[in-house]
Scaffold this motif. Structure first.
Motif, PDB file in Angstrom:
ATOM      1  N   LYS A   1      27.712  42.850  22.904  1.00 48.30           N
ATOM      2  CA  LYS A   1      27.996  41.592  23.583  1.00 48.30           C
ATOM      3  C   LYS A   1      27.637  41.682  25.057  1.00 48.30           C
ATOM      4  CE  LYS A   1      31.781  38.361  24.537  1.00 48.30           C
ATOM      5  NZ  LYS A   1      33.211  38.083  24.333  1.00 48.30           N
ATOM      6  N   ASP A   2      28.020  42.782  25.695  1.00 54.73           N
ATOM      7  CA  ASP A   2      27.770  42.934  27.120  1.00 54.73           C
ATOM      8  C   ASP A   2      26.284  43.019  27.430  1.00 54.73           C
ATOM      9  OD1 ASP A   2      30.449  42.900  27.477  1.00 54.73           O
ATOM     10  OD2 ASP A   2      30.689  45.063  27.632  1.00 54.73           O
ATOM     11  N   THR A   3      25.539  43.822  26.665  1.00 57.62           N
ATOM     12  CA  THR A   3      24.124  43.965  26.966  1.00 57.62           C
ATOM     13  C   THR A   3      23.344  42.720  26.578  1.00 57.62           C
ATOM     14  OG1 THR A   3      23.848  45.117  24.853  1.00 57.62           O
ATOM     15  CG2 THR A   3      24.064  46.474  26.812  1.00 57.62           C
ATOM     16  N   LEU A   4      23.811  41.998  25.575  1.00 58.35           N
ATOM     17  CA  LEU A   4      23.149  40.753  25.224  1.00 58.35           C
ATOM     18  C   LEU A   4      23.228  39.782  26.398  1.00 58.35           C
ATOM     19  CD1 LEU A   4      21.681  39.090  23.129  1.00 58.35           C
ATOM     20  CD2 LEU A   4      23.889  38.315  22.260  1.00 58.35           C
ATOM     21  N   LYS A   5      24.388  39.702  27.029  1.00 64.20           N
ATOM     22  CA  LYS A   5      24.530  38.851  28.205  1.00 64.20           C
ATOM     23  C   LYS A   5      23.587  39.312  29.306  1.00 64.20           C
ATOM     24  CE  LYS A   5      29.369  37.491  27.524  1.00 64.20           C
ATOM     25  NZ  LYS A   5      30.744  37.600  28.072  1.00 64.20           N
TER      26      LYS A   5
ATOM     27  N   SER B   1      14.773  39.492  23.783  1.00 62.75           N
ATOM     28  CA  SER B   1      16.114  39.802  24.247  1.00 62.75           C
ATOM     29  C   SER B   1      16.883  40.605  23.207  1.00 62.75           C
ATOM     30  CB  SER B   1      16.866  38.510  24.577  1.00 62.75           C
ATOM     31  OG  SER B   1      18.188  38.788  24.973  1.00 62.75           O
ATOM     32  N   THR B   2      16.767  40.213  21.939  1.00 64.06           N
ATOM     33  CA  THR B   2      17.505  40.891  20.876  1.00 64.06           C
ATOM     34  C   THR B   2      17.009  42.317  20.676  1.00 64.06           C
ATOM     35  OG1 THR B   2      17.895  38.791  19.740  1.00 64.06           O
ATOM     36  CG2 THR B   2      18.122  40.798  18.434  1.00 64.06           C
ATOM     37  N   VAL B   3      15.696  42.520  20.664  1.00 66.17           N
ATOM     38  CA  VAL B   3      15.134  43.862  20.482  1.00 66.17           C
ATOM     39  C   VAL B   3      15.570  44.790  21.606  1.00 66.17           C
ATOM     40  CG1 VAL B   3      12.998  45.198  20.503  1.00 66.17           C
ATOM     41  CG2 VAL B   3      13.170  43.140  19.102  1.00 66.17           C
TER      42      VAL B   3
ATOM     43  N   LYS C   1      19.235  45.747  21.282  1.00 60.63           N
ATOM     44  CA  LYS C   1      19.487  46.775  20.277  1.00 60.63           C
ATOM     45  C   LYS C   1      19.068  48.154  20.799  1.00 60.63           C
ATOM     46  CE  LYS C   1      19.172  43.748  16.245  1.00 60.63           C
ATOM     47  NZ  LYS C   1      18.480  43.479  14.953  1.00 60.63           N
ATOM     48  N   ASN C   2      17.962  48.215  21.504  1.00 58.81           N
ATOM     49  CA  ASN C   2      17.539  49.478  22.099  1.00 58.81           C
ATOM     50  C   ASN C   2      18.594  50.010  23.053  1.00 58.81           C
ATOM     51  OD1 ASN C   2      15.143  49.190  20.701  1.00 58.81           O
ATOM     52  ND2 ASN C   2      13.948  48.532  22.481  1.00 58.81           N
ATOM     53  N   ARG C   3      19.092  49.112  23.893  1.00 63.32           N
ATOM     54  CA  ARG C   3      20.122  49.509  24.855  1.00 63.32           C
ATOM     55  C   ARG C   3      21.397  49.953  24.148  1.00 63.32           C
ATOM     56  NH1 ARG C   3      21.506  48.312  30.155  1.00 63.32           N
ATOM     57  NH2 ARG C   3      19.266  48.437  30.530  1.00 63.32           N
TER      58      ARG C   3
ATOM     59  N   GLU D   1      23.703  46.599   9.363  1.00 61.01           N
ATOM     60  CA  GLU D   1      23.568  47.041  10.743  1.00 61.01           C
ATOM     61  C   GLU D   1      24.898  46.862  11.472  1.00 61.01           C
ATOM     62  OE1 GLU D   1      20.045  45.768  12.925  1.00 61.01           O
ATOM     63  OE2 GLU D   1      19.295  44.846  11.083  1.00 61.01           O
ATOM     64  N   ILE D   2      25.207  47.792  12.364  1.00 62.12           N
ATOM     65  CA  ILE D   2      26.459  47.739  13.125  1.00 62.12           C
ATOM     66  C   ILE D   2      26.146  47.592  14.608  1.00 62.12           C
ATOM     67  CG2 ILE D   2      28.570  48.961  13.751  1.00 62.12           C
ATOM     68  CD1 ILE D   2      28.433  50.425  11.108  1.00 62.12           C
ATOM     69  N   TYR D   3      26.675  46.558  15.228  1.00 60.79           N
ATOM     70  CA  TYR D   3      26.516  46.359  16.667  1.00 60.79           C
ATOM     71  C   TYR D   3      27.844  46.017  17.334  1.00 60.79           C
ATOM     72  CZ  TYR D   3      21.561  46.537  15.760  1.00 60.79           C
ATOM     73  OH  TYR D   3      20.323  46.956  15.374  1.00 60.79           O
ATOM     74  N   ILE D   4      28.929  46.462  16.746  1.00 62.09           N
ATOM     75  CA  ILE D   4      30.254  46.308  17.339  1.00 62.09           C
ATOM     76  C   ILE D   4      30.795  47.697  17.635  1.00 62.09           C
ATOM     77  CG2 ILE D   4      32.614  45.483  16.998  1.00 62.09           C
ATOM     78  CD1 ILE D   4      31.468  43.320  15.177  1.00 62.09           C
ATOM     79  N   ARG D   5      31.201  47.909  18.853  1.00 60.39           N
ATOM     80  CA  ARG D   5      31.574  49.241  19.312  1.00 60.39           C
ATOM     81  C   ARG D   5      32.665  49.885  18.469  1.00 60.39           C
ATOM     82  NH1 ARG D   5      28.846  52.739  22.422  1.00 60.39           N
ATOM     83  NH2 ARG D   5      29.742  54.465  21.292  1.00 60.39           N
ATOM     84  N   ASP D   6      33.714  49.124  18.164  1.00 59.75           N
ATOM     85  CA  ASP D   6      34.819  49.689  17.402  1.00 59.75           C
ATOM     86  C   ASP D   6      34.373  50.160  16.025  1.00 59.75           C
ATOM     87  OD1 ASP D   6      36.494  49.208  19.510  1.00 59.75           O
ATOM     88  OD2 ASP D   6      37.387  47.381  18.670  1.00 59.75           O
ATOM     89  N   GLU D   7      33.415  49.457  15.438  1.00 57.99           N
ATOM     90  CA  GLU D   7      32.928  49.856  14.121  1.00 57.99           C
ATOM     91  C   GLU D   7      32.106  51.139  14.209  1.00 57.99           C
ATOM     92  OE1 GLU D   7      31.068  46.786  11.866  1.00 57.99           O
ATOM     93  OE2 GLU D   7      32.573  45.297  12.374  1.00 57.99           O
TER      94      GLU D   7
END
Length: 274
Positions: free
Chosen positions: A12-16, A69-71, A74-76, A243-249
């Motif tokens: 969420k943070d890097t997407l912003k 932006s999305t790619v 995800k890299n970040r 795919e997982i992009y949530i930190r807690d997961e």
């Protein structure tokens, strides 16, 4: 909780951050307004409007910016996961994966993100693996977030699924839903076999029972609802079919990886293949 827990909501943070950098947020609001203005200029009987370049041209930069932006996000994300764990992020555009098992990939299989390091003195990696089957309208791509450990010995092929999943790393990717002929299903005590399907290389059934102690089975049933475990050659794979992009997961996946590896490690010497 792993060290990675010090950072939350990375995606969420890097997407912003990337949205601001590439002007996506501004475009997000400008584009709908532009489309509305175009729509208001359309005459009721002019159905050709929706097939004209005037209608689609604004969508092109929108999707380009969104995709870029999305790619980059995800890299970040993977780079920050690597940093949090003291691992290394591999830029696959510039570097290759030094892993004989993964070198058997074909054109339908891809690893698009990869980080690696040491876990309890064991060479380990975390990556996004995609596998495509079929073609045309029947084409389907599967996504797996994978944690992999390189074991100190060669082990029998042991596969632990939930009852709804079919995918085999140790099948050399011949067909994602085809079990090797040398595997057989076994039944374990209690309710475990009702919740999980266990397949073992023939003549190594005893070794599977050594791995799946009552304590280990109890842990799997209560902590691995959406995760799958496979041992093959000198590898252990823990993976999820998305795919997982949530930190807690991600934290939870790494914690489970640590726990399950710790539980089976004492049995590795006794089950090794000679």
């Amino acid at each position: 909780m792993t060290q990675a827990g010090i950072i939350t909501n990375i995606y969420k943070d890097t997407l912003k951050e990337f949205n601001r950098k590439y002007g996506f947020l501004a475009y997000k609001y400008i584009l709908p307004i532009y489309i509305v203005l175009l729509f208001l200029s359309w005459h009721v009987d002019n159905y050709v409007f929706f097939a004209s370049p005037t209608f689609f041209i604004p969508l092109v930069p929108f999707f380009i910016i969104y995709g870029l932006s999305t790619v980059k996000t995800k890299n970040r994300f993977y780079a920050q996961v690597a940093e949090a764990h003291g691992w290394r992020y591999l830029d696959l555009k510039k570097e290759t994966i030094d892993d004989a098992f993964l070198s058997e990939r074909k054109h339908t299989q891809h690893i698009v993100q990869y980080i690696h390091g040491s876990f309890h003195d064991t060479k380990s990696a975390y990556y996004l693996y995609t596998y495509t089957v079929g073609s045309g309208k029947h084409k389907r791509t599967y996504h797996f977030n994978v944690l992999e450990a390189t074991l100190s010995v060669q082990v029998p092929h042991i596969l632990i699924w939930d009852t709804m999943h079919e995918f085999v790393f140790g099948n050399h990717f011949i067909n994602h839903s085809t079990l090797p002929q040398y595997m057989r299903k076994i039944t374990l005590e209690g309710n475990f076999s009702k919740e999980r399907e266990v397949y073992v290389e023939k003549e190594y059934e005893i070794e599977a029972y050594q791995i799946l102690t009552p304590d280990t089975m109890e842990y799997i049933l209560h902590n691995m609802d959406t995760l799958h475990l496979e041992l093959t050659q000198n590898k252990m794979f823990l993976y999820t079919v998305r795919e997982i992009y949530i930190r807690d997961e991600v934290d939870s996946l790494f914690d489970t990886f640590e726990a399950i590896y710790t539980k089976i490690k004492p049995s590795l010497i006794s089950i090794q293949k000679h």
